[in-house]
Scaffold this active site. Sequence first.
Site, short mmCIF file in Angstrom:
data_model
loop_
_atom_site.label_atom_id
_atom_site.label_comp_id
_atom_site.label_asym_id
_atom_site.label_seq_id
_atom_site.Cartn_x
_atom_site.Cartn_y
_atom_site.Cartn_z
N THR A 58 0.84 -1.20 -0.06
CA THR A 58 -0.01 -0.01 -0.03
C THR A 58 0.87 1.29 -0.07
O THR A 58 2.17 1.38 0.52
CB THR A 58 -0.89 0.00 1.48
OG1 THR A 58 -1.31 1.35 1.49
CG2 THR A 58 -0.31 -0.36 2.55
N GLU A 80 0.37 3.53 1.89
CA GLU A 80 0.57 3.97 3.34
C GLU A 80 1.57 3.79 3.75
O GLU A 80 2.27 4.32 4.67
CB GLU A 80 -0.73 3.23 3.97
CG GLU A 80 -2.01 3.72 4.19
CD GLU A 80 -2.16 5.00 4.49
OE1 GLU A 80 -1.85 5.57 5.75
OE2 GLU A 80 -2.98 5.97 3.89
N TYR A 82 -1.74 0.43 11.01
CA TYR A 82 -1.84 -0.36 9.67
C TYR A 82 -0.62 -0.49 9.11
O TYR A 82 -0.19 -1.29 8.34
CB TYR A 82 -3.22 0.48 9.02
CG TYR A 82 -3.14 -0.13 7.45
CD1 TYR A 82 -3.89 -1.17 7.07
CD2 TYR A 82 -2.84 0.66 6.36
CE1 TYR A 82 -4.32 -1.67 5.72
CE2 TYR A 82 -2.97 0.13 5.15
CZ TYR A 82 -3.97 -0.78 4.79
OH TYR A 82 -3.79 -1.12 3.64
N LYS A 128 1.80 -3.45 7.41
CA LYS A 128 1.83 -3.66 6.15
C LYS A 128 3.31 -3.59 5.76
O LYS A 128 3.61 -4.22 4.71
CB LYS A 128 1.15 -2.69 5.17
CG LYS A 128 -0.43 -2.85 5.29
CD LYS A 128 -0.99 -4.20 4.38
CE LYS A 128 -2.17 -4.26 3.81
NZ LYS A 128 -2.53 -5.37 3.04
P1 NAP Z 1 -11.73 -4.57 1.93
O1 NAP Z 1 -12.79 -4.39 1.09
O2 NAP Z 1 -11.77 -3.97 3.44
O3 NAP Z 1 -11.57 -5.98 2.01
C1 NAP Z 1 -10.54 -6.79 2.85
C2 NAP Z 1 -10.87 -8.28 2.86
O4 NAP Z 1 -10.19 -8.89 3.80
C3 NAP Z 1 -12.40 -8.99 3.20
O5 NAP Z 1 -12.63 -9.71 2.22
C4 NAP Z 1 -12.09 -9.32 4.49
O6 NAP Z 1 -13.21 -10.31 4.98
C5 NAP Z 1 -10.82 -9.88 4.53
N1 NAP Z 1 -10.18 -10.27 5.79
C6 NAP Z 1 -10.10 -9.39 6.86
N2 NAP Z 1 -9.68 -10.07 8.00
C7 NAP Z 1 -9.55 -11.36 7.62
C8 NAP Z 1 -9.13 -12.29 8.35
N3 NAP Z 1 -8.44 -12.40 9.67
N4 NAP Z 1 -9.11 -13.76 7.76
C9 NAP Z 1 -9.63 -13.60 6.38
N5 NAP Z 1 -9.97 -12.67 5.46
C10 NAP Z 1 -9.86 -11.40 6.30
O7 NAP Z 1 -10.46 -4.18 1.31
P2 NAP Z 1 -10.02 -3.70 -0.27
O8 NAP Z 1 -10.24 -2.43 -0.40
O9 NAP Z 1 -10.64 -4.71 -1.15
O10 NAP Z 1 -8.46 -4.00 -0.28
C11 NAP Z 1 -7.63 -5.42 -0.66
C12 NAP Z 1 -6.32 -5.30 -0.04
O11 NAP Z 1 -5.57 -4.24 -0.70
C13 NAP Z 1 -6.29 -4.99 1.54
O12 NAP Z 1 -5.17 -5.81 1.74
C14 NAP Z 1 -5.86 -3.61 1.38
O13 NAP Z 1 -5.14 -3.33 2.76
C15 NAP Z 1 -4.99 -3.40 0.15
N6 NAP Z 1 -4.98 -2.06 -0.07
C16 NAP Z 1 -6.08 -1.50 -0.44
C17 NAP Z 1 -6.01 -0.13 -1.00
C18 NAP Z 1 -7.41 0.52 -1.54
O14 NAP Z 1 -7.17 1.65 -1.84
N7 NAP Z 1 -8.54 -0.09 -1.70
C19 NAP Z 1 -4.78 0.44 -1.52
C20 NAP Z 1 -3.84 -0.08 -1.09
C21 NAP Z 1 -3.91 -1.59 -0.35
P3 NAP Z 1 -14.53 -10.06 5.57
O15 NAP Z 1 -15.47 -9.43 4.37
O16 NAP Z 1 -14.93 -11.24 6.24
O17 NAP Z 1 -14.31 -8.88 6.63
N1 GDD Z 2 -12.34 7.48 6.51
C1 GDD Z 2 -12.60 8.55 6.62
N2 GDD Z 2 -13.57 9.47 6.87
N3 GDD Z 2 -11.35 9.30 6.18
C2 GDD Z 2 -11.67 10.74 6.04
C3 GDD Z 2 -12.57 11.59 6.64
C4 GDD Z 2 -13.96 10.69 7.16
O1 GDD Z 2 -14.87 11.21 7.57
N4 GDD Z 2 -12.48 12.97 6.48
C5 GDD Z 2 -11.30 12.92 5.86
N5 GDD Z 2 -10.63 11.96 5.80
C6 GDD Z 2 -9.32 11.62 5.27
C7 GDD Z 2 -8.47 10.76 5.97
O2 GDD Z 2 -7.84 11.22 7.34
C8 GDD Z 2 -7.36 10.27 5.06
O3 GDD Z 2 -6.35 11.23 5.15
C9 GDD Z 2 -8.18 10.25 3.57
O4 GDD Z 2 -9.17 11.06 3.93
C10 GDD Z 2 -8.57 9.01 3.06
O5 GDD Z 2 -8.97 8.31 4.14
P1 GDD Z 2 -9.49 6.70 3.78
O6 GDD Z 2 -10.58 6.93 2.67
O7 GDD Z 2 -9.99 6.06 5.08
O8 GDD Z 2 -8.41 5.76 3.17
P2 GDD Z 2 -6.96 5.86 3.42
O9 GDD Z 2 -6.12 6.47 2.60
O10 GDD Z 2 -6.78 6.18 4.98
O11 GDD Z 2 -6.83 4.17 3.27
C11 GDD Z 2 -7.03 3.56 2.25
O12 GDD Z 2 -6.09 3.72 1.12
C12 GDD Z 2 -4.96 2.92 1.51
C13 GDD Z 2 -3.78 3.36 0.42
O13 GDD Z 2 -3.43 4.46 0.47
C14 GDD Z 2 -7.38 2.01 2.43
O14 GDD Z 2 -7.94 1.46 1.58
C15 GDD Z 2 -6.25 1.13 2.94
O15 GDD Z 2 -6.38 -0.21 3.10
C16 GDD Z 2 -5.22 1.46 1.99
O16 GDD Z 2 -3.61 0.85 2.23
#
Ligand code: NAP
Ligand code: GDD
Length: 373
Positions: free
Chosen positions: A128, A130, A152, A156
Site C-alpha cells: 500500500t 500508506e 496499519y 503492512k
Molecule cells: P476490503 O474491502 O476491506 O477487504 C478486506 C478483505 O479482507 C475482506 O474480504 C475481509 O473479509 C478480509 N479479511 C479481513 N480480515 C481477515 C481475516 N482475519 N481472515 C480472512 N480474511 C480477512 O479491502 P480492499 O479495499 O478490497 O483492499 C484489498 C487489499 O488491498 C487489502 O489488503 C488492503 O489493505 C490493500 N490495499 C487497498 C487499497 C485500496 O485503496 N482499496 C490500497 C492499497 C492496498 P470480511 O469480508 O470477512 O471482513
Molecule cells: N475514512 C475517512 N472518514 N477518512 C476521512 C474522513 C472521514 O470522515 N475525512 C477526511 N478523511 C481523510 C483521512 O484522514 C485520510 O487522510 C483520507 O481522507 C483517506 O481516508 P480513507 O478513505 O479512510 O483511506 P486511507 O487513505 O486512510 O486508506 C485507504 O487507502 C490505503 C492506500 O493508501 C485504505 O483502502 C487502505 O487499506 C489503503 O492501504
Amino acid sequence: MTKTALITGVTGQDGSYLSEFLLDKGYEVHGIIRRSSVDYRERIAHLEGTPHFHLHYADMSDSMSLVKLVGKVQPDEIYNLAAQSHVQVSFDAPEFTADVDAVGVLRILEAVRTNHLEKTCKIYQASTSELYGKVEEVPQSETTPFHPYSPYAVAKLYGYWIIKEYREAYDMFCCSGILFNHESERRGETFVTRKITLAAARIAQGKQDRLYLGNLDSLRDWGYAKDYVECMWLILQHETPEDFVIATGVQHSVREFATLAFRHAGIELRWEGEGIEEKGIVTNVQGDNVQCTKGDVVVRVSPDFYRPTDVVNLLGDPSKAKRELGWNPQSTSFEQLVELMVAHDMKKVAADDAAAEIRKVNLAEFLEKGIDK
Ligand code: NAP
Ligand code: GDD
C-alpha cells in the site's frame, strides 16, 4: 492449461473485482471466507454457484486453516488481499491489525513452503501507498523511502519486507503491488470517498441532513479499483518477480472529491471557514427533486474523524507499471470515478426500501456522531 488462483480477501472490494477478472480469463478461482453471523457476501453473491468459483472457510490468523487449504487447492497463484484495511480502525485494534496484516502474510508464505509449492506457486501481496506515510518525497515511486504513519502501515511494512525476504532467501516468485487508493461502487462505506458519495445521494434525496468529515485538506491519488485488479494479475505474469507502484499520477483533496460528488448529486457547494469551523454550504441546486435549499450547511468537520497521525500527501509515480506492464494508469479519470460512484449511489439510495433506508439513516446518524468504523 487452466490455472488455479487462491484469493484471500475475496469478499472485499478488490477480491470481488479480481474474481470476475480471473474467471473471465478462464481461471479456477478459490476464495477464503470467514464465518459471520450476518450476510457479508454481497460483493460476490452474483458469482456464488457459478462452476469455476469456490469458497472455503479459513482465516488469516489461523495457520493450520491456511496450510490445509493451500494443500487442498494447490494454487498456481495466490493473491493475498485479506487485511484489516481501515487505517483509522488500526489505531483502535492495532494488535489484530498486526496479526492479520503482518503475520498473516508470513502464514501464507509458510503455507506455500509447507506444501512444497515454493517453486510453482506465485504470490501477490497487497502492499500500500500508506507505506510512504509521512512522505519523504513527492511523487512516490518504487525507490521512495518508507515512513509508515499508522499501526496499519507498520503492519503492512512487515508484509512488504517478508515478501521480499522470501523472494531472496527461497527464490520464490512473490511480489508486492504498492497500490495507491482505489475506489468504486463497491468501496466500503466508511472510506472517505464512499462515505461522501452515499451522503451526497442521501442528502439530495432528503434522507440525511448533513455529512461530517475529518481532514478536508488530505491529498490522495484516487484510481478505479476495476482498473487496478488487472495490475495484480500483470505483476504475476511479469517475467521476473518485482514490486510495482500502481497509481494514476493525479492528486486531489478530500474537499475536491466532496465538491464534485455533491455537484453530480445536483448540489453546488461553497466552502467557508477553516479547520474545525469549515462548512460546505449549498449555493445552488439542479433538478426539481433535490431536497435541500440554498444556504443549507450540508458538510461540517468533526474532530472524531481526525487521526492521531494522518497521511496527507500521497501521489504515485506509475512509470514503471506503465513501461514494464503496459498498464494505462488513466483509463478511468478522477472525474469519471466520482461520476460513476455518485450515479450508483443515487440509484441505490432511491431503490432501498423504506425499512432499509431507516436503518441506513440511523447508521448515518451514528457515523455523524463519530463511529466511523
Ligand atoms: P476490503 O474491502 O476491506 O477487504 C478486506 C478483505 O479482507 C475482506 O474480504 C475481509 O473479509 C478480509 N479479511 C479481513 N480480515 C481477515 C481475516 N482475519 N481472515 C480472512 N480474511 C480477512 O479491502 P480492499 O479495499 O478490497 O483492499 C484489498 C487489499 O488491498 C487489502 O489488503 C488492503 O489493505 C490493500 N490495499 C487497498 C487499497 C485500496 O485503496 N482499496 C490500497 C492499497 C492496498 P470480511 O469480508 O470477512 O471482513
Ligand atoms: N475514512 C475517512 N472518514 N477518512 C476521512 C474522513 C472521514 O470522515 N475525512 C477526511 N478523511 C481523510 C483521512 O484522514 C485520510 O487522510 C483520507 O481522507 C483517506 O481516508 P480513507 O478513505 O479512510 O483511506 P486511507 O487513505 O486512510 O486508506 C485507504 O487507502 C490505503 C492506500 O493508501 C485504505 O483502502 C487502505 O487499506 C489503503 O492501504
